[in-house]
Design a protein around this motif. Sequence first.
Motif, PDB file in Angstrom:
ATOM      1  N   TYR A 132      52.362  -0.119 -83.641  1.00  0.00           N
ATOM      2  CA  TYR A 132      52.938  -1.295 -84.292  1.00  0.00           C
ATOM      3  C   TYR A 132      53.613  -2.246 -83.306  1.00  0.00           C
ATOM      4  O   TYR A 132      54.157  -3.272 -83.724  1.00  0.00           O
ATOM      5  CB  TYR A 132      53.978  -0.863 -85.329  1.00  0.00           C
ATOM      6  CG  TYR A 132      53.467   0.092 -86.377  1.00  0.00           C
ATOM      7  CD1 TYR A 132      52.418  -0.266 -87.219  1.00  0.00           C
ATOM      8  CD2 TYR A 132      54.032   1.356 -86.533  1.00  0.00           C
ATOM      9  CE1 TYR A 132      51.948   0.609 -88.186  1.00  0.00           C
ATOM     10  CE2 TYR A 132      53.575   2.233 -87.496  1.00  0.00           C
ATOM     11  CZ  TYR A 132      52.533   1.857 -88.315  1.00  0.00           C
ATOM     12  OH  TYR A 132      52.064   2.725 -89.274  1.00  0.00           O
ATOM     13  N   VAL A 133      53.598  -1.907 -82.032  1.00  0.00           N
ATOM     14  CA  VAL A 133      54.311  -2.706 -81.032  1.00  0.00           C
ATOM     15  C   VAL A 133      53.301  -3.440 -80.159  1.00  0.00           C
ATOM     16  O   VAL A 133      52.432  -2.814 -79.542  1.00  0.00           O
ATOM     17  CB  VAL A 133      55.225  -1.816 -80.162  1.00  0.00           C
ATOM     18  CG1 VAL A 133      55.965  -2.659 -79.134  1.00  0.00           C
ATOM     19  CG2 VAL A 133      56.211  -1.052 -81.038  1.00  0.00           C
ATOM     20  N   ASN A 182      68.859   2.131 -81.834  1.00  0.00           N
ATOM     21  CA  ASN A 182      68.123   2.012 -83.087  1.00  0.00           C
ATOM     22  C   ASN A 182      66.982   1.013 -82.934  1.00  0.00           C
ATOM     23  O   ASN A 182      67.156  -0.041 -82.324  1.00  0.00           O
ATOM     24  CB  ASN A 182      69.046   1.525 -84.213  1.00  0.00           C
ATOM     25  CG  ASN A 182      70.140   2.514 -84.539  1.00  0.00           C
ATOM     26  OD1 ASN A 182      69.945   3.720 -84.476  1.00  0.00           O
ATOM     27  ND2 ASN A 182      71.309   1.994 -84.895  1.00  0.00           N
ATOM     28  N   TYR A 183      65.830   1.341 -83.504  1.00  0.00           N
ATOM     29  CA  TYR A 183      64.741   0.362 -83.511  1.00  0.00           C
ATOM     30  C   TYR A 183      64.156   0.253 -84.911  1.00  0.00           C
ATOM     31  O   TYR A 183      64.132   1.212 -85.678  1.00  0.00           O
ATOM     32  CB  TYR A 183      63.657   0.704 -82.483  1.00  0.00           C
ATOM     33  CG  TYR A 183      62.786   1.894 -82.812  1.00  0.00           C
ATOM     34  CD1 TYR A 183      61.580   1.740 -83.494  1.00  0.00           C
ATOM     35  CD2 TYR A 183      63.156   3.183 -82.429  1.00  0.00           C
ATOM     36  CE1 TYR A 183      60.774   2.833 -83.785  1.00  0.00           C
ATOM     37  CE2 TYR A 183      62.362   4.280 -82.719  1.00  0.00           C
ATOM     38  CZ  TYR A 183      61.171   4.095 -83.393  1.00  0.00           C
ATOM     39  OH  TYR A 183      60.376   5.175 -83.693  1.00  0.00           O
ATOM     40  N   GLU A 184      63.721  -0.957 -85.230  1.00  0.00           N
ATOM     41  CA  GLU A 184      63.046  -1.226 -86.505  1.00  0.00           C
ATOM     42  C   GLU A 184      61.759  -1.981 -86.224  1.00  0.00           C
ATOM     43  O   GLU A 184      61.779  -3.055 -85.624  1.00  0.00           O
ATOM     44  CB  GLU A 184      63.930  -2.046 -87.445  1.00  0.00           C
ATOM     45  CG  GLU A 184      63.261  -2.345 -88.787  1.00  0.00           C
ATOM     46  CD  GLU A 184      64.055  -3.299 -89.666  1.00  0.00           C
ATOM     47  OE1 GLU A 184      63.426  -4.096 -90.399  1.00  0.00           O
ATOM     48  OE2 GLU A 184      65.296  -3.256 -89.616  1.00  0.00           O
ATOM     49  N   ILE A 185      60.646  -1.383 -86.637  1.00  0.00           N
ATOM     50  CA  ILE A 185      59.346  -2.022 -86.477  1.00  0.00           C
ATOM     51  C   ILE A 185      59.270  -3.236 -87.398  1.00  0.00           C
ATOM     52  O   ILE A 185      59.757  -3.209 -88.532  1.00  0.00           O
ATOM     53  CB  ILE A 185      58.216  -1.024 -86.820  1.00  0.00           C
ATOM     54  CG1 ILE A 185      58.233   0.168 -85.850  1.00  0.00           C
ATOM     55  CG2 ILE A 185      56.862  -1.710 -86.821  1.00  0.00           C
ATOM     56  CD1 ILE A 185      58.017  -0.187 -84.415  1.00  0.00           C
ATOM     57  N   GLU A 186      58.648  -4.310 -86.924  1.00  0.00           N
ATOM     58  CA  GLU A 186      58.490  -5.518 -87.740  1.00  0.00           C
ATOM     59  C   GLU A 186      57.596  -5.195 -88.934  1.00  0.00           C
ATOM     60  O   GLU A 186      56.475  -4.713 -88.780  1.00  0.00           O
ATOM     61  CB  GLU A 186      57.892  -6.638 -86.881  1.00  0.00           C
ATOM     62  CG  GLU A 186      58.118  -8.028 -87.439  1.00  0.00           C
ATOM     63  CD  GLU A 186      57.044  -8.433 -88.414  1.00  0.00           C
ATOM     64  OE1 GLU A 186      57.384  -9.050 -89.443  1.00  0.00           O
ATOM     65  OE2 GLU A 186      55.863  -8.140 -88.161  1.00  0.00           O
ATOM     66  N   VAL A 193      48.714  -3.409 -89.812  1.00  0.00           N
ATOM     67  CA  VAL A 193      48.070  -2.300 -89.103  1.00  0.00           C
ATOM     68  C   VAL A 193      47.675  -1.200 -90.081  1.00  0.00           C
ATOM     69  O   VAL A 193      46.544  -0.685 -90.041  1.00  0.00           O
ATOM     70  CB  VAL A 193      49.006  -1.748 -88.006  1.00  0.00           C
ATOM     71  CG1 VAL A 193      48.438  -0.452 -87.425  1.00  0.00           C
ATOM     72  CG2 VAL A 193      49.199  -2.772 -86.904  1.00  0.00           C
ATOM     73  N   ASP A 194      48.580  -0.834 -90.974  1.00  0.00           N
ATOM     74  CA  ASP A 194      48.287   0.235 -91.933  1.00  0.00           C
ATOM     75  C   ASP A 194      47.162  -0.164 -92.884  1.00  0.00           C
ATOM     76  O   ASP A 194      46.311   0.667 -93.241  1.00  0.00           O
ATOM     77  CB  ASP A 194      49.544   0.582 -92.731  1.00  0.00           C
ATOM     78  CG  ASP A 194      50.570   1.345 -91.908  1.00  0.00           C
ATOM     79  OD1 ASP A 194      50.221   1.804 -90.804  1.00  0.00           O
ATOM     80  OD2 ASP A 194      51.720   1.475 -92.368  1.00  0.00           O
ATOM     81  N   GLU A 197      43.811  -0.031 -90.968  1.00  0.00           N
ATOM     82  CA  GLU A 197      43.425   1.370 -90.767  1.00  0.00           C
ATOM     83  C   GLU A 197      42.893   1.977 -92.064  1.00  0.00           C
ATOM     84  O   GLU A 197      41.894   2.703 -92.057  1.00  0.00           O
ATOM     85  CB  GLU A 197      44.614   2.178 -90.260  1.00  0.00           C
ATOM     86  CG  GLU A 197      44.940   1.958 -88.802  1.00  0.00           C
ATOM     87  CD  GLU A 197      45.996   2.929 -88.302  1.00  0.00           C
ATOM     88  OE1 GLU A 197      46.695   3.538 -89.141  1.00  0.00           O
ATOM     89  OE2 GLU A 197      46.114   3.084 -87.079  1.00  0.00           O
ATOM     90  N   ARG A 198      43.556   1.678 -93.187  1.00  0.00           N
ATOM     91  CA  ARG A 198      43.126   2.231 -94.472  1.00  0.00           C
ATOM     92  C   ARG A 198      41.752   1.695 -94.866  1.00  0.00           C
ATOM     93  O   ARG A 198      40.893   2.452 -95.345  1.00  0.00           O
ATOM     94  CB  ARG A 198      44.152   1.908 -95.556  1.00  0.00           C
ATOM     95  CG  ARG A 198      43.810   2.537 -96.908  1.00  0.00           C
ATOM     96  CD  ARG A 198      44.958   2.429 -97.897  1.00  0.00           C
ATOM     97  NE  ARG A 198      45.296   1.050 -98.204  1.00  0.00           N
ATOM     98  CZ  ARG A 198      46.406   0.445 -97.799  1.00  0.00           C
ATOM     99  NH1 ARG A 198      47.285   1.092 -97.046  1.00  0.00           N
ATOM    100  NH2 ARG A 198      46.641  -0.811 -98.126  1.00  0.00           N
ATOM    101  N   CYS A 199      41.520   0.397 -94.638  1.00  0.00           N
ATOM    102  CA  CYS A 199      40.228  -0.198 -94.978  1.00  0.00           C
ATOM    103  C   CYS A 199      39.107   0.403 -94.136  1.00  0.00           C
ATOM    104  O   CYS A 199      38.012   0.689 -94.642  1.00  0.00           O
ATOM    105  CB  CYS A 199      40.281  -1.713 -94.782  1.00  0.00           C
ATOM    106  SG  CYS A 199      41.301  -2.581 -95.996  1.00  0.00           S
TER     107      CYS A 199
END
Length: 207
Positions: A132-133, A182-186, A193-194, A197-199
């Motif tokens: 995700y980065v 602390n980190y938070e993915i955008e 991305v998810d 990947e699912r498609c």
Amino acid sequence: MYSGISQAVVPVMERTPGDGSTSYVLRLPEPLLEGLKLGASVNIDGVCLSAVTIDHDLVSFDVSDGTMAITNLGDRAVGSRVNVERSLKSGEENGGHAVTGHITGTAPITGINTGTGALYLRVAIPEAHRKYVFVRGYLALNGCSLTVAEADEATGEVKINLIPETVRQTSLADYRVGDRINYEIELQTQIMVDTIERCIRQSLQRS
């Protein structure tokens, strides 16, 4: 929702462990007290917390044991400085990016320079979240909206270039190599991305 632009850096005044949670008391500056009500959401080092008590400029927040386990708030002692941001109001400018205050996890700092010369911060993102980065993408660290300058997918090391104003307006200068941040993915990046990947996975299953 927050912008990832720290509005103040304040010290922890009190820390009191309790049954299932820990109470933190912060002294907030006058601008952040305006309109603050019990239950209001406040971003503390990237973590969305609710104001529990307000006594003049002293505001307390309860942090559940579950939140303590997945963030670095457990490392914050009395005197530790934390970044603070009030939640965005409708129509306000978002000078950073959409930050939810729902921490993805913590990452160790592998390199940092907040003094002179080329200012930067390096962190090692866990393998599960490296996809995700992206270079020039967003990443929130301790609630601060930052832009990724370099990203090594193999090692997970991410470099963030810092400007003096970011160092001045945040608590990043207090951190050292080995500290957790602390980190938070955008969120939009994670959703895209998810979804892709699912498609792809569903397409391969049908073929």
